[in-house]
Design a protein around this motif. Sequence first.
Motif, PDB file in Angstrom:
ATOM      1  N   LEU A  74     -61.514   3.948 -24.644  1.00 31.08           N
ATOM      2  CA  LEU A  74     -61.374   5.369 -24.340  1.00 31.08           C
ATOM      3  C   LEU A  74     -61.195   5.639 -22.853  1.00 31.08           C
ATOM      4  O   LEU A  74     -60.351   6.455 -22.469  1.00 31.08           O
ATOM      5  N   TYR A 124     -62.634   7.657 -31.455  1.00 32.37           N
ATOM      6  CA  TYR A 124     -63.453   6.736 -30.673  1.00 32.37           C
ATOM      7  C   TYR A 124     -64.708   7.412 -30.130  1.00 32.37           C
ATOM      8  O   TYR A 124     -65.768   6.776 -30.041  1.00 32.37           O
ATOM      9  N   SER A 125     -64.605   8.667 -29.736  1.00 27.93           N
ATOM     10  CA  SER A 125     -65.749   9.330 -29.127  1.00 27.93           C
ATOM     11  C   SER A 125     -66.910   9.457 -30.116  1.00 27.93           C
ATOM     12  O   SER A 125     -68.070   9.460 -29.707  1.00 27.93           O
ATOM     13  N   TYR A 126     -66.630   9.559 -31.403  1.00 30.13           N
ATOM     14  CA  TYR A 126     -67.702   9.620 -32.395  1.00 30.13           C
ATOM     15  C   TYR A 126     -68.513   8.323 -32.394  1.00 30.13           C
ATOM     16  O   TYR A 126     -69.745   8.327 -32.404  1.00 30.13           O
ATOM     17  N   GLU A 143     -61.439  12.147 -25.009  1.00 37.15           N
ATOM     18  CA  GLU A 143     -60.533  11.873 -26.128  1.00 37.15           C
ATOM     19  C   GLU A 143     -59.699  13.101 -26.462  1.00 37.15           C
ATOM     20  O   GLU A 143     -58.506  12.983 -26.790  1.00 37.15           O
ATOM     21  N   PHE A 182     -67.482  11.926 -23.546  1.00 39.13           N
ATOM     22  CA  PHE A 182     -66.543  11.104 -24.310  1.00 39.13           C
ATOM     23  C   PHE A 182     -65.620  11.976 -25.163  1.00 39.13           C
ATOM     24  O   PHE A 182     -64.413  11.714 -25.263  1.00 39.13           O
ATOM     25  N   CYS A 183     -66.193  12.993 -25.796  1.00 38.40           N
ATOM     26  CA  CYS A 183     -65.386  13.877 -26.643  1.00 38.40           C
ATOM     27  C   CYS A 183     -64.319  14.592 -25.819  1.00 38.40           C
ATOM     28  O   CYS A 183     -63.167  14.710 -26.244  1.00 38.40           O
ATOM     29  N   ALA A 240     -72.144  11.958 -24.828  1.00 30.06           N
ATOM     30  CA  ALA A 240     -71.295  12.201 -26.002  1.00 30.06           C
ATOM     31  C   ALA A 240     -70.300  13.316 -25.723  1.00 30.06           C
ATOM     32  O   ALA A 240     -69.126  13.226 -26.110  1.00 30.06           O
ATOM     33  N   ALA A 282     -70.481   8.030 -29.172  1.00 30.74           N
ATOM     34  CA  ALA A 282     -71.622   8.940 -29.189  1.00 30.74           C
ATOM     35  C   ALA A 282     -72.762   8.366 -30.025  1.00 30.74           C
ATOM     36  O   ALA A 282     -73.941   8.453 -29.641  1.00 30.74           O
ATOM     37  N   TRP A 329     -59.933  20.477 -30.377  1.00 31.76           N
ATOM     38  CA  TRP A 329     -59.424  19.818 -29.178  1.00 31.76           C
ATOM     39  C   TRP A 329     -58.186  20.527 -28.602  1.00 31.76           C
ATOM     40  O   TRP A 329     -57.596  20.054 -27.659  1.00 31.76           O
TER      41      TRP A 329
END
Length: 428
Positions: free
Chosen positions: A102, A127-129, A155, A151-152, A148, A132, A179
């Motif tokens: 990521l 990927y962020s899930y 992405e 990261f979200c 988390a 996290a 998003w």
Amino acid sequence: MKIQLHDFSGHPFQVELSRRLAGRGHDVEHVFAEQYVSGKGHLDRQPDDSPTFSFHGIVLSLPFQKYAPLARLRFEIAYGRAWIRHVRAQRPDAVIACNLPLLSMFMFAMFARRTRLPYVFWHQDIYSYGLADELRRKLPRPMAAIGAGAFCRMEAYCARKASHVVAIGEAFRAVYPGWRVTPERVSVVPNWAPLDKVFPVGRTNRRSAHLFEDEEALRLVYAGTIGRKHNPDLLVSLLRHALDNGVEASMAVISEGEAADALAEIARQDPSLPLRVLPFQPADNLPDVLGSADVLVALLEPDATKFSIPSKVLSYMAAGRPILGLMPDDNPAALDILDSGGIVVDPTEVGAKSATAWLVGAGRGRRPGRRHRRTDPVHRRTEVRRRPGHPHVRGDPHRPGAVTARANAVISSSTCWDSVRPRSNWNS
């Protein structure tokens, strides 16, 4: 068009897409991470490859330590920089990005925006899930929540700034509105198996003796990466339950990494357990490795089903063997397993035990591998059952025609490619 397809993992069907694009007249470079240990495709030129097709493996001086947070952070930053340097040197008109770590992907997305380089985000996992979930395992709740969220946002940026997003499942669509990714910039194309590289072979073949000593035992094979979204202990439980119920079974695990090492240690400590752990095999050996099995085993943890669709199931089906899936039954891969005549059970100790009855039947002469070959999904037409929340494609996804349709959908979808405007120059 000069295209760079960057698949960090180096998996088989991504290489097939690159070869198809090159065969259609594009100048294609297939980029991958040399240091990432996984089941690889044919990452070298084949005799019938287009002259406009080439490979480039990125190698860093840093090791890739998947579960060491600081070391992995350093690796992803260094990898992102190395990739961007290579893109600057090659100057592609467009990039297809797939399976990238990521942070590396985020660095590239920012670079692509600055340089007005169009790219397709081929979205294999959310990927962020997964990241996290990893943070929640290791950090206090407030710190995990901050990480988390970061990261979200990364992405989301990668998807939002892409010229087009190609997701592998309909469930991904539910994430994109949050998003701010508009529906017209999203296509869903399920993954496929390269049928010219993975196909049914005889149970006794060039590799079977390397995997199994007992010709008469019921052979179980797991082949693929074992990550956080898999529980390797279930493989041992499945084998033990089968043996306890009188099934003469043995298991081969084809994998590398911490989990594979742990399984190998279990096998060393208990010599009576018919478990063999081998490293990833060359791509040319994959049909023989999978064909040595009577039953192929797939894993997926419950909390991973929302962001992952295990593509190894497609290769299993192409190999013409029945599949036992220890996974949530609402995952699209579970639907493929059921539709090919396999079985899906909960990824728990109870689920592993419940699968024993199916294996008992196999051990008493009703061996599913033999029956399955007569109804091989590669050669029959079915209609995939639908389940709420997981719309699925019609027809068996591993018939040659359907697999070709999946590949062609990525290559020639007007929705996907019309949104990609090749970069006109690299002077800015």
